[in-house]
Design an enzyme around this catalytic site. Structure first.
Site, PDB file in Angstrom:
ATOM      1  N   VAL A   1     -15.002  17.537   4.406  1.00 34.34           N
ATOM      2  CA  VAL A   1     -14.358  17.235   3.306  1.00 34.34           C
ATOM      3  C   VAL A   1     -13.372  15.898   3.612  1.00 34.34           C
ATOM      4  O   VAL A   1     -12.940  15.140   2.756  1.00 34.34           O
ATOM      5  CB  VAL A   1     -13.577  18.428   3.019  1.00 34.34           C
ATOM      6  CG1 VAL A   1     -12.419  18.115   1.788  1.00 34.34           C
ATOM      7  CG2 VAL A   1     -14.425  19.583   2.577  1.00 34.34           C
TER       8      VAL A   1
ATOM      9  N   ALA B   1     -15.471  12.939   3.049  1.00 30.80           N
ATOM     10  CA  ALA B   1     -15.789  12.479   1.850  1.00 30.80           C
ATOM     11  C   ALA B   1     -14.381  12.263   0.965  1.00 30.80           C
ATOM     12  O   ALA B   1     -14.731  11.292   0.376  1.00 30.80           O
ATOM     13  CB  ALA B   1     -16.159  13.754   1.043  1.00 30.80           C
ATOM     14  N   GLU B   2     -13.355  12.895   1.135  1.00 30.66           N
ATOM     15  CA  GLU B   2     -12.108  12.282   0.427  1.00 30.66           C
ATOM     16  C   GLU B   2     -11.552  10.824   1.032  1.00 30.66           C
ATOM     17  O   GLU B   2     -11.475  10.065   0.240  1.00 30.66           O
ATOM     18  CB  GLU B   2     -11.095  13.294   0.581  1.00 30.66           C
ATOM     19  CG  GLU B   2      -9.796  12.742  -0.197  1.00 30.66           C
ATOM     20  CD  GLU B   2      -9.113  13.715  -0.442  1.00 30.66           C
ATOM     21  OE1 GLU B   2      -7.964  13.382  -1.368  1.00 30.66           O
ATOM     22  OE2 GLU B   2      -9.158  15.006  -0.249  1.00 30.66           O
ATOM     23  N   SER B   3     -12.044  10.532   2.218  1.00 32.42           N
ATOM     24  CA  SER B   3     -11.655   9.292   2.821  1.00 32.42           C
ATOM     25  C   SER B   3     -12.752   8.218   2.027  1.00 32.42           C
ATOM     26  O   SER B   3     -12.319   7.058   1.573  1.00 32.42           O
ATOM     27  CB  SER B   3     -11.959   8.855   4.260  1.00 32.42           C
ATOM     28  OG  SER B   3     -10.949   9.894   4.580  1.00 32.42           O
TER      29      SER B   3
ATOM     30  N   SER C   1     -11.927   7.891  -1.826  1.00 33.24           N
ATOM     31  CA  SER C   1     -10.582   7.380  -2.083  1.00 33.24           C
ATOM     32  C   SER C   1     -10.591   5.735  -1.716  1.00 33.24           C
ATOM     33  O   SER C   1      -9.840   4.979  -2.850  1.00 33.24           O
ATOM     34  CB  SER C   1      -9.426   7.844  -1.309  1.00 33.24           C
ATOM     35  OG  SER C   1      -9.446   9.225  -1.593  1.00 33.24           O
TER      36      SER C   1
END
Length: 123
Positions: free
Chosen positions: A44, A47-49, A52
């Protein structure tokens, strides 16, 4: 990754960055849960990195991207080597950007599927 950030501590390395597509890899070693499997939270974070960074590039100069929603489905485990994440923009508007993220192991098998939405604001 900037010094002292979570992404740096996790060993995330960006390979390709554009508003449409972001690719990065991350080592499994050091990002595992007690059974030696890649931690779901590490997937996660990757994925968020990815999402973003893509959203920030899409937003443009003088604007920022702030994550407002993320989900993840964990399909299989990874125990060694690196995983690679590919984020593809599925929506890019003025106030929101959404990315679909696929994380695979070194054999190209899907480890995790995620979707992240970021709100775009003036800095």
């Amino acid at each position: 990754m900037s010094k002292g950030t979570l992404g740096e501590r996790m060993g995330i390395e960006f390979v390709e960055v554009s508003a449409e597509r972001v690719v990065a890899r991350m080592p499994v070693k050091g990002n595992t849960q007690p059974y030696g499997l890649l931690h779901g939270g590490a997937s996660v974070v990757l994925a968020e990195s990815l999402g973003s960074i893509g959203a920030a590039v899409h937003a443009g100069e003088g604007r920022i991207a702030v994550g407002i929603e993320i989900n993840a489905t964990h399909h299989r485990s990874a125990t060694d080597g690196h995983v690679t994440g590919v984020a593809t923009r599925s929506h890019g508007g003025r106030s929101l950007a959404t990315y679909d993220v696929v994380i695979t192991d070194e054999e190209g098998r899907r480890v995790c599927t995620s979707r992240i939405t970021c709100m775009l604001r003036d800095a």
